[in-house]
Design a protein around this motif. Structure first.
Motif, PDB file in Angstrom:
ATOM      1  N   GLN A 280      13.114  30.943 -22.795  1.00  0.00           N
ATOM      2  CA  GLN A 280      12.261  31.179 -21.374  1.00  0.00           C
ATOM      3  C   GLN A 280      12.360  29.728 -21.133  1.00  0.00           C
ATOM      4  N   LEU A 281      12.678  28.321 -22.529  1.00  0.00           N
ATOM      5  CA  LEU A 281      13.139  27.232 -22.571  1.00  0.00           C
ATOM      6  C   LEU A 281      14.743  26.967 -21.587  1.00  0.00           C
ATOM      7  N   ALA A 282      15.531  27.808 -23.045  1.00  0.00           N
ATOM      8  CA  ALA A 282      16.875  27.502 -22.070  1.00  0.00           C
ATOM      9  C   ALA A 282      17.834  27.919 -20.726  1.00  0.00           C
ATOM     10  N   SER A 283      16.642  28.782 -20.448  1.00  0.00           N
ATOM     11  CA  SER A 283      16.638  29.490 -19.068  1.00  0.00           C
ATOM     12  C   SER A 283      16.096  28.448 -18.024  1.00  0.00           C
ATOM     13  N   THR A 284      15.518  27.869 -17.512  1.00  0.00           N
ATOM     14  CA  THR A 284      14.661  27.245 -16.925  1.00  0.00           C
ATOM     15  C   THR A 284      14.814  25.315 -17.445  1.00  0.00           C
ATOM     16  N   ASN A 285      15.684  24.821 -18.339  1.00  0.00           N
ATOM     17  CA  ASN A 285      16.657  23.633 -18.334  1.00  0.00           C
ATOM     18  C   ASN A 285      18.165  23.643 -18.577  1.00  0.00           C
ATOM     19  N   ALA A 286      18.797  23.003 -17.645  1.00  0.00           N
ATOM     20  CA  ALA A 286      20.309  23.154 -17.511  1.00  0.00           C
ATOM     21  C   ALA A 286      21.055  22.735 -19.565  1.00  0.00           C
ATOM     22  N   VAL A 287      20.718  21.953 -20.232  1.00  0.00           N
ATOM     23  CA  VAL A 287      20.417  20.939 -21.956  1.00  0.00           C
ATOM     24  C   VAL A 287      19.172  21.382 -22.464  1.00  0.00           C
ATOM     25  N   VAL A 288      18.981  22.328 -23.628  1.00  0.00           N
ATOM     26  CA  VAL A 288      18.004  22.049 -24.433  1.00  0.00           C
ATOM     27  C   VAL A 288      19.018  21.838 -26.039  1.00  0.00           C
ATOM     28  N   LEU A 289      18.020  21.345 -26.142  1.00  0.00           N
ATOM     29  CA  LEU A 289      18.247  19.744 -27.740  1.00  0.00           C
ATOM     30  C   LEU A 289      16.845  20.603 -29.039  1.00  0.00           C
ATOM     31  N   PHE A 290      16.939  21.700 -29.467  1.00  0.00           N
ATOM     32  CA  PHE A 290      16.870  22.357 -30.960  1.00  0.00           C
ATOM     33  C   PHE A 290      16.328  21.125 -32.077  1.00  0.00           C
ATOM     34  N   SER A 291      15.832  20.402 -31.990  1.00  0.00           N
ATOM     35  CA  SER A 291      16.270  19.123 -33.285  1.00  0.00           C
ATOM     36  C   SER A 291      14.612  19.200 -34.232  1.00  0.00           C
ATOM     37  N   MET A 292      15.176  18.237 -35.438  1.00  0.00           N
ATOM     38  CA  MET A 292      14.171  17.963 -36.465  1.00  0.00           C
ATOM     39  C   MET A 292      14.236  16.591 -35.904  1.00  0.00           C
ATOM     40  N   SER A 293      13.031  16.135 -36.529  1.00  0.00           N
ATOM     41  CA  SER A 293      13.222  14.552 -36.466  1.00  0.00           C
ATOM     42  C   SER A 293      13.211  14.031 -37.136  1.00  0.00           C
ATOM     43  N   GLY A 294      13.923  14.117 -38.243  1.00  0.00           N
ATOM     44  CA  GLY A 294      14.593  13.725 -39.883  1.00  0.00           C
ATOM     45  C   GLY A 294      16.144  13.526 -39.702  1.00  0.00           C
ATOM     46  N   CYS A 295      16.067  14.822 -38.521  1.00  0.00           N
ATOM     47  CA  CYS A 295      17.659  15.365 -38.901  1.00  0.00           C
ATOM     48  C   CYS A 295      19.281  14.045 -38.876  1.00  0.00           C
TER      49      CYS A 295
ATOM     50  N   GLY B 131      20.182  13.877 -19.975  1.00  0.00           N
ATOM     51  CA  GLY B 131      19.003  14.239 -20.484  1.00  0.00           C
ATOM     52  C   GLY B 131      18.423  15.206 -20.448  1.00  0.00           C
ATOM     53  N   PRO B 132      18.883  15.523 -21.957  1.00  0.00           N
ATOM     54  CA  PRO B 132      18.135  16.796 -22.130  1.00  0.00           C
ATOM     55  C   PRO B 132      16.904  17.058 -22.409  1.00  0.00           C
ATOM     56  N   THR B 133      16.815  18.127 -22.970  1.00  0.00           N
ATOM     57  CA  THR B 133      15.285  18.704 -23.121  1.00  0.00           C
ATOM     58  C   THR B 133      15.496  19.540 -24.166  1.00  0.00           C
ATOM     59  N   ILE B 134      14.499  17.690 -25.552  1.00  0.00           N
ATOM     60  CA  ILE B 134      14.445  18.346 -27.003  1.00  0.00           C
ATOM     61  C   ILE B 134      13.226  18.485 -27.006  1.00  0.00           C
ATOM     62  N   ILE B 135      13.394  19.401 -27.883  1.00  0.00           N
ATOM     63  CA  ILE B 135      11.967  20.277 -28.927  1.00  0.00           C
ATOM     64  C   ILE B 135      12.100  19.929 -30.118  1.00  0.00           C
ATOM     65  N   GLU B 136      11.837  18.428 -30.680  1.00  0.00           N
ATOM     66  CA  GLU B 136      11.553  18.521 -32.546  1.00  0.00           C
ATOM     67  C   GLU B 136      10.635  19.293 -32.374  1.00  0.00           C
ATOM     68  N   LEU B 137      11.625  20.521 -33.341  1.00  0.00           N
ATOM     69  CA  LEU B 137      10.854  21.814 -34.052  1.00  0.00           C
ATOM     70  C   LEU B 137       9.302  21.200 -35.230  1.00  0.00           C
ATOM     71  N   ASP B 138       9.798  20.114 -36.103  1.00  0.00           N
ATOM     72  CA  ASP B 138       9.116  19.516 -36.947  1.00  0.00           C
ATOM     73  C   ASP B 138       7.775  19.334 -36.478  1.00  0.00           C
ATOM     74  N   HIS B 139       7.208  19.053 -35.218  1.00  0.00           N
ATOM     75  CA  HIS B 139       6.611  18.306 -34.255  1.00  0.00           C
ATOM     76  C   HIS B 139       5.602  19.422 -33.241  1.00  0.00           C
ATOM     77  N   HIS B 140       6.860  20.618 -33.338  1.00  0.00           N
ATOM     78  CA  HIS B 140       6.352  21.618 -32.347  1.00  0.00           C
ATOM     79  C   HIS B 140       4.893  22.598 -33.317  1.00  0.00           C
ATOM     80  N   VAL B 141       4.213  23.199 -32.494  1.00  0.00           N
ATOM     81  CA  VAL B 141       3.340  24.351 -32.563  1.00  0.00           C
ATOM     82  C   VAL B 141       4.416  25.709 -33.789  1.00  0.00           C
ATOM     83  N   ALA B 142       5.313  25.533 -33.854  1.00  0.00           N
ATOM     84  CA  ALA B 142       5.687  27.555 -33.393  1.00  0.00           C
ATOM     85  C   ALA B 142       6.963  26.681 -33.696  1.00  0.00           C
ATOM     86  N   GLY B 143       6.915  26.304 -34.395  1.00  0.00           N
ATOM     87  CA  GLY B 143       8.417  25.097 -34.933  1.00  0.00           C
ATOM     88  C   GLY B 143       9.172  25.984 -36.475  1.00  0.00           C
TER      89      GLY B 143
END
Length: 135
Positions: free
Chosen positions: A37-52, A68-80
């Motif tokens: 869903q995230l990938a299909s609804t945003n032009a650019v998505v970056l899955f990241s870890m805050s300390g990486c 301006g990518p959509t950034i998902i910080e996996l270490d701060h995400h419930v389903a990370g």
């Protein structure tokens, strides 16, 4: 910059007028569906870890290009951890699953692929095609 909140999938910098995106994301329980869903609804998505450090490199490259990518910080995400397992399956070559970059709804790859596309000149056309760049 859009960064996922610790309490759920909706991005902190998302417009408050975009309540439909927030509702859709809260309904998703399957980590594969969250990624899709995230990938299909945003032009650019970056899955990241805050300390990486490589995630920081990917963010700086994209921001430097004017994306301006959509950034998902996996270490701060419930389903990370579950999302990270999905990304590990997508990478399939045993490489570190983050940073994971999606452009135009398709999995581009990790930092090596992102940098390789930038160096060989294919990244900007991909970003333009996805609607992440207009110039």
């Amino acid at each position: 910059m859009q960064v996922a909140k610790k309490t759920g999938i909706p991005m902190a910098a998302i417009d408050s007028s975009d309540a439909s995106a927030t509702t859709v994301m809260k309904q998703l329980d399957n980590p594969y569906e969250i990624v899709r869903q995230l990938a299909s609804t945003n032009a650019v998505v970056l899955f990241s870890m805050s300390g990486c450090c490589m995630c920081t490199v990917a963010k700086r490259l994209l921001f430097g290009l004017g994306v301006g990518p959509t950034i998902i910080e996996l270490d701060h995400h419930v389903a990370g951890p579950d999302i990270q397992a999905v990304l590990f399956q997508l990478s399939a070559d045993g490489r570190q699953p983050v940073p994971a970059v999606f452009v135009g709804g398709k999995f581009l790859g990790g930092i090596e692929t992102l940098m390789g596309c930038h160096i060989n000149g294919t990244l900007v056309p991909l970003l333009k095609e996805a609607g992440a760049l207009w110039l």
